[in-house]
Design an enzyme around this catalytic site. Structure first.
Site, mmCIF file in Angstrom:
data_model
loop_
_atom_site.group_PDB
_atom_site.id
_atom_site.type_symbol
_atom_site.label_atom_id
_atom_site.label_comp_id
_atom_site.label_asym_id
_atom_site.label_seq_id
_atom_site.Cartn_x
_atom_site.Cartn_y
_atom_site.Cartn_z
ATOM 1 N N PHE A 203 0.852 -1.189 0.000
ATOM 2 C CA PHE A 203 0.000 0.000 0.000
ATOM 3 C C PHE A 203 0.885 1.236 0.000
ATOM 4 O O PHE A 203 2.070 1.151 0.329
ATOM 5 C CB PHE A 203 -0.889 -0.005 1.251
ATOM 6 C CG PHE A 203 -2.366 0.082 0.943
ATOM 7 C CD1 PHE A 203 -2.977 -0.875 0.153
ATOM 8 C CD2 PHE A 203 -3.141 1.114 1.469
ATOM 9 C CE1 PHE A 203 -4.348 -0.800 -0.109
ATOM 10 C CE2 PHE A 203 -4.500 1.191 1.203
ATOM 11 C CZ PHE A 203 -5.100 0.235 0.422
ATOM 12 N N GLN B 174 -7.642 14.889 4.008
ATOM 13 C CA GLN B 174 -7.080 13.994 2.990
ATOM 14 C C GLN B 174 -8.005 13.830 1.787
ATOM 15 O O GLN B 174 -9.193 13.570 1.942
ATOM 16 C CB GLN B 174 -6.820 12.609 3.585
ATOM 17 C CG GLN B 174 -6.237 11.643 2.560
ATOM 18 C CD GLN B 174 -5.632 10.411 3.202
ATOM 19 O OE1 GLN B 174 -6.343 9.480 3.572
ATOM 20 N NE2 GLN B 174 -4.315 10.418 3.364
ATOM 21 N N HIS C 212 -8.363 11.358 -1.249
ATOM 22 C CA HIS C 212 -7.904 10.063 -1.762
ATOM 23 C C HIS C 212 -7.686 10.221 -3.258
ATOM 24 O O HIS C 212 -8.531 10.781 -3.955
ATOM 25 C CB HIS C 212 -8.960 8.993 -1.481
ATOM 26 C CG HIS C 212 -8.489 7.596 -1.698
ATOM 27 N ND1 HIS C 212 -8.263 7.088 -2.953
ATOM 28 C CD2 HIS C 212 -8.204 6.603 -0.830
ATOM 29 C CE1 HIS C 212 -7.846 5.833 -2.829
ATOM 30 N NE2 HIS C 212 -7.813 5.508 -1.558
ATOM 31 N N LEU D 142 -15.381 5.684 -3.629
ATOM 32 C CA LEU D 142 -13.980 5.277 -3.511
ATOM 33 C C LEU D 142 -13.594 4.160 -4.480
ATOM 34 O O LEU D 142 -14.334 3.204 -4.686
ATOM 35 C CB LEU D 142 -13.714 4.801 -2.080
ATOM 36 C CG LEU D 142 -12.251 4.492 -1.763
ATOM 37 C CD1 LEU D 142 -11.410 5.746 -1.850
ATOM 38 C CD2 LEU D 142 -12.133 3.893 -0.369
ATOM 39 N N GLU E 87 -7.282 1.910 -2.861
ATOM 40 C CA GLU E 87 -5.856 1.941 -3.130
ATOM 41 C C GLU E 87 -5.349 0.516 -3.377
ATOM 42 O O GLU E 87 -4.285 0.309 -3.963
ATOM 43 C CB GLU E 87 -5.145 2.564 -1.922
ATOM 44 C CG GLU E 87 -3.696 2.882 -2.141
ATOM 45 C CD GLU E 87 -3.135 3.767 -1.015
ATOM 46 O OE1 GLU E 87 -3.865 4.639 -0.508
ATOM 47 O OE2 GLU E 87 -1.976 3.579 -0.650
ATOM 48 N N ARG F 214 -0.649 9.322 -0.362
ATOM 49 C CA ARG F 214 -1.886 9.815 -0.975
ATOM 50 C C ARG F 214 -1.838 11.291 -1.333
ATOM 51 O O ARG F 214 -2.367 11.701 -2.367
ATOM 52 C CB ARG F 214 -3.059 9.552 -0.024
ATOM 53 C CG ARG F 214 -3.407 8.090 0.029
ATOM 54 C CD ARG F 214 -4.514 7.807 1.007
ATOM 55 N NE ARG F 214 -4.899 6.404 0.920
ATOM 56 C CZ ARG F 214 -5.770 5.816 1.725
ATOM 57 N NH1 ARG F 214 -6.352 6.511 2.688
ATOM 58 N NH2 ARG F 214 -6.077 4.544 1.579
ATOM 59 N N HIS G 104 -11.653 12.173 1.561
ATOM 60 C CA HIS G 104 -11.619 10.821 2.109
ATOM 61 C C HIS G 104 -11.418 10.740 3.613
ATOM 62 O O HIS G 104 -11.894 9.810 4.259
ATOM 63 C CB HIS G 104 -10.496 10.048 1.411
ATOM 64 C CG HIS G 104 -10.429 8.613 1.758
ATOM 65 N ND1 HIS G 104 -11.469 7.742 1.510
ATOM 66 C CD2 HIS G 104 -9.465 7.856 2.336
ATOM 67 C CE1 HIS G 104 -11.128 6.519 1.911
ATOM 68 N NE2 HIS G 104 -9.926 6.569 2.429
ATOM 69 N N ARG H 24 -2.419 10.807 6.261
ATOM 70 C CA ARG H 24 -2.554 9.434 6.751
ATOM 71 C C ARG H 24 -2.145 8.443 5.678
ATOM 72 O O ARG H 24 -2.476 8.619 4.506
ATOM 73 C CB ARG H 24 -4.010 9.163 7.146
ATOM 74 C CG ARG H 24 -4.265 7.732 7.555
ATOM 75 C CD ARG H 24 -5.658 7.534 8.093
ATOM 76 N NE ARG H 24 -6.708 7.567 7.078
ATOM 77 C CZ ARG H 24 -7.017 6.540 6.280
ATOM 78 N NH1 ARG H 24 -6.342 5.413 6.333
ATOM 79 N NH2 ARG H 24 -8.006 6.663 5.403
#
Lengths: 572, 247
Positions: free
Chosen positions: A122, A235, A237, A251, A254, A285, A350, A385
């Site tokens: 990730f 954030q 995304h 969404l 990821e 991100r 996000h 994050r």
């Protein structure tokens, strides 16, 4: 006159039944406290179900070199060192135990060939670290904890809107609200309260977040006197659905890139190779979101104004097994077969890194007896994050807050909720019905979303932030005159009155903090201050309430001990 | 609505409560890709704020927005407006008591769930489990608890056997527990007791409309029926009957 209301006293009251709230309730119950759990939806529906990619935890099942030290360093680097380093330390050390505990309670993760919990790559994580169940990890987490809460016999109050927190002197004394089903009022006197109410993505027009994400807990805490921290850190995304318009913002996990998906612009160029030659599509991100927005702004976007995300080279069998929800989502909502053709994506709101300022070990806020865990709390993620860190956040700090709340409750006598305060709150909550003529809460919400989307997005500049602040202050004035019609029985218009007031409070905190932080760092990017400034990097911004008005001030970040600092050597 | 999805649509939405109600017509402006839930939100925002509908994620993950669209139980967030011709009829789930408009009281499900013995591991973790041994369990754990299977189940819907049968959702949960390689509880007595697995007559209506495509009947209920048959069936008696020729 006071309408009749129910009274449900508990030692520990947990507000919110996503991952953090469920884990906190379990911990408090295990510690011997009498616990009540309140949720805005039905049990098991909270926003946690939407988490897809996985739970970050250094089990080292796939990459044996992994360990808490690397997870610590990755998280600090991802958060641009704005994180509360002690939280990160506890988090990285305790995440593995929390994951194994989940398995022991019945969670069924994907397996390695040796039969261990499978882990995937990730963004921003040095090693393959995300324990997962296909692309529905959040569902597995919430269902497992929900079953545990049921097995422990913890009372759950479903579909309750909490409208205020009561204080007794300088400590929290209880919460007030109503059952959405029939409008019945309910008072929850409590020695300790754990806020686990999640984030506030509904401030934005295009968001991956669910209906519940209106930030009630953070707004209630602020009004009760707690501090809000790092509110400018929002954030986006990198990959949200873009087309058709009806699904924009949904969404795209990821996990697609974690499993080998590649981002390309309209020229077929793999642009992330240019931006971050090492991590490429799995850069953090903030970096990928900015890169996508830049590609589009500079004319290299897809037909609907995004970029392409392609995983078709992994083959249909693999995709359907590892990303079944993504396959289904695109097929049913966009008529796109992702096993054959690329997806069109654009960043979507996000996560909120900011929130209630808490103590690292206990999750205690600055208000006595009030604890916070999960997205509503602030400190773990710093300025950005990492994917997968949210689910382990819920488990590690949900447990810590539940433990600490139980021990706080054991040491204290019951607080008192003054009757007059209850009567005042009831009057306030009923006021929208008494207005003959007033504002439509849905209209106010839409206008808020427009200005946030337009002026407080991925790239920010002072003039636009000022425009947003003016809009928000005007909307706040209008929201005082918000109107509901009909009865108190399951009335969405009435519920929306309080949601929008909460969102407007948090929007003001975001914008005021964003104006104040004159630098670019993580999720906060200022085109008028495009570089990080070490001075700002050494402090958190906090929002406080003084005489009814919001004030932004700074608090220094304590120096990291040398042994931890040595772990975080910035990679070039 | 034209082919691009732009235009308008007409919905007939049930409005009322336990004392009664009726379908009311609303006209909405449409955008490409819009789903019935979007249309209901537009009605709330612009025409009637009091229209009650339960929802959360709008991404088919949470299972909150279950209702009946043109007579078929489904998720409102996955029912695209461009699937339909003419007025779209939206009704609440029929199997559960009505609260208001499209919102029903689904507490039956939560009450039933409390009676199932939870996961009971036979050894301390971390576990070693092979993927092929949990493929089936993972299929069951995809359930988003939308309760559409409960809504369509004849035993509950037509025959009102709420006290005799837990319903398909809870057969799926019990199957997930029974088939977990490290669970050591035995739920077979309960299955043919208050859970009432024998009430299912395998019409597969639940399986047909499961939004998660779980093979509720084939993979969960039929194997559970077989397990129950094993425990109900007394091999000693069978052997004596074979030898003596008496029934």
């Amino acid at each position: 006159m006071i309408e009749p209301f129910e009274t449900r006293p508990h030692d520990v009251l947990v507000l919110g039944a996503g991952g953090a709230g469920l884990r906190a309730a379990i911990a408090a119950k295990d510690a011997g406290a009498d616990v009540g759990l309140v949720c805005k939806s039905l049990l098991g529906k909270a926003h946690t179900v939407m988490a897809e990619g996985g739970i970050a935890s250094s089990l080292a099942n796939v990459d044996p070199q992994d360990g808490w030290q690397v997870h610590f360093a990755d998280t600090m680097r991802g958060g641009k060192n704005l994180n509360n380093w002690h939280m990160v330390e506890l988090f990285a050390k305790e995440a593995p135990e929390r994951v194994y505990e989940l398995e022991y309670w019945g969670a069924v993760f994907d397996r390695t060939p040796e039969g261990k919990i499978m882990q995937r790559a990730f963004g921003g994580h040095t090693y393959r670290r995300l324990c997962h169940v296909g692309d529905r990890t959040g569902l597995e987490l919430i269902r497992t904890l929900q079953e545990r809460v049921v097995a422990l016999g913890i009372p759950v109050y479903m579909e309750v809107t909490a409208t205020t927190l009561f204080t007794d002197g300088d400590r929290v004394a209880g919460a007030f609200g109503y059952f959405r089903k029939d409008g019945r009022f309910v008072l929850f006197p409590a020695k300790a309260i754990v806020l686990a109410t999640g984030g506030w993505g509904k401030l934005y027009k295009y968001t991956s977040m669910s209906w519940e994400s209106t930030g009630d807990g953070a707004a209630l805490a602020y009004r009760a006197g707690a501090l809000l921290q790092d509110m400018e850190m929002v954030q986006f995304h990198p990959t949200g659905m873009l087309w058709p318009p009806g699904v924009r913002g949904l969404l795209v996990t990821e996990g697609v890139r974690g499993e080998g998906g590649i981002l390309k612009n309209s020229k077929g160029e793999r642009f992330m190779e240019r931006i971050d030659p090492v991590r490429k599509d799995l850069a953090t991100r903030d970096v990928v979101a900015r890169a996508i927005a830049t590609e589009v702004a500079e004319g290299r976007g897809s037909p609907h104004g995004g970029v392409f995300l392609d995983i078709s080279h992994r083959g249909a069998d693999f995709i359907k097994r590892k990303l079944p929800n993504m396959y289904d989502q695109f097929e049913s909502l966009a008529n796109v077969d992702i096993t054959k053709e690329p997806m069109e994506v654009y960043p979507t709101n996000h996560y909120t890194m900011g929130g209630v300022r808490v103590d690292a070990e206990t999750g205690s806020s600055t208000l006595d007896g009030l604890f916070a865990a999960g997205e509503v709390a602030c400190g773990l993620h710093g300025a950005n994050r990492l994917g997968g860190n949210s689910l382990s956040d819920l488990l590690v700090f949900g447990k810590r807050a539940g433990d600490a709340a139980a021990s706080f409750a054991k040491q204290r006598a019951a607080a008192t909720v003054p009757e007059a305060a209850v009567a005042d709150e009831q009057r306030r909550v009923c006021e929208p019905f008494s207005r003959e003529d007033g504002e439509n809460p849905f209209t106010l919400h839409r206008e808020l979303q427009e200005t946030m989307q337009q002026n407080v997005g991925i790239f920010r500049v002072e003039s636009e932030l000022r425009t947003a602040l003016n809009d928000i202050l005007t909307l706040q004035r209008r929201a005082k005159n918000v109107r509901a019609s009909g009865s108190q029985i399951y009335n969405p218009g009435w519920h929306a009155c309080f949601d929008v007031q909460n969102m407007l409070t948090l929007a003001e905190a975001i914008v005021r903090s964003a104006i104040e932080r004159k630098e670019s760092r993580g999720g906060h990017w200022r085109t008028d201050y495009p570089k990080p400034d070490p001075e700002y990097g050494g402090k958190n911004l906090v929002a406080t309430r003084k005489d009814g008005a919001m004030r932004i001030s700074t608090l220094p970040i304590p120096r990291m001990p040398t042994e931890l600092a040595a772990l975080v050597v910035e990679k070039t | 609505m034209n082919e691009s999805g732009q235009g308008s649509a007409t919905l007939r939405v049930f409005r009322g409560d336990a004392t009664g109600g009726e379908g009311r017509e609303y006209r909405v402006e449409t955008l490409p890709g819009m789903v019935v839930l979007d249309a209901l939100h537009q009605i709330q925002a612009e025409q009637d704020q009091t229209l009650a509908v339960r929802w959360n994620c709008k991404a088919a993950r949470c299972g909150s927005c279950s209702a009946e669209v043109n007579g078929r139980p489904r998720l409102l967030c996955k029912a695209r407006l461009d699937e339909f011709v003419g007025t779209i009829d939206v009704q609440p789930m029929k199997t559960f008591p009505l609260i208001k408009d499209l919102v029903t009281d689904v507490s039956f499900n939560y009450e039933v769930n409390k009676r199932i013995q939870p996961f009971t591991p036979r050894e301390p973790g971390p576990f070693r489990i092979m993927q092929e041994d949990v493929d089936r369990v993972q299929e069951f754990r995809k359930c988003i608890e939308c309760f559409l299977c409960q809504d369509v189940c004849h035993v509950l819907r037509e025959h009102g056997q709420y006290s005799a049968y837990f319903g398909p959702r809870y057969m799926v949960r019990m199957a997930a527990l029974e088939m977990h390689p490290l669970d050591m509880a035995d739920r077979r007595e309960q299955l043919h007791g208050d859970a009432g697995v024998q009430y299912c007559n395998i019409t597969k209506c639940c399986e047909e409309l499961c939004p998660e495509h779980i093979h509720i009947t084939d993979n969960a209920i039929i194997p559970l029926k077989e397990r129950v048959a094993d425990v109900r069936w007394d091999p000693l008696r069978w052997a004596i009957q074979r030898v003596t020729g008496k029934s």
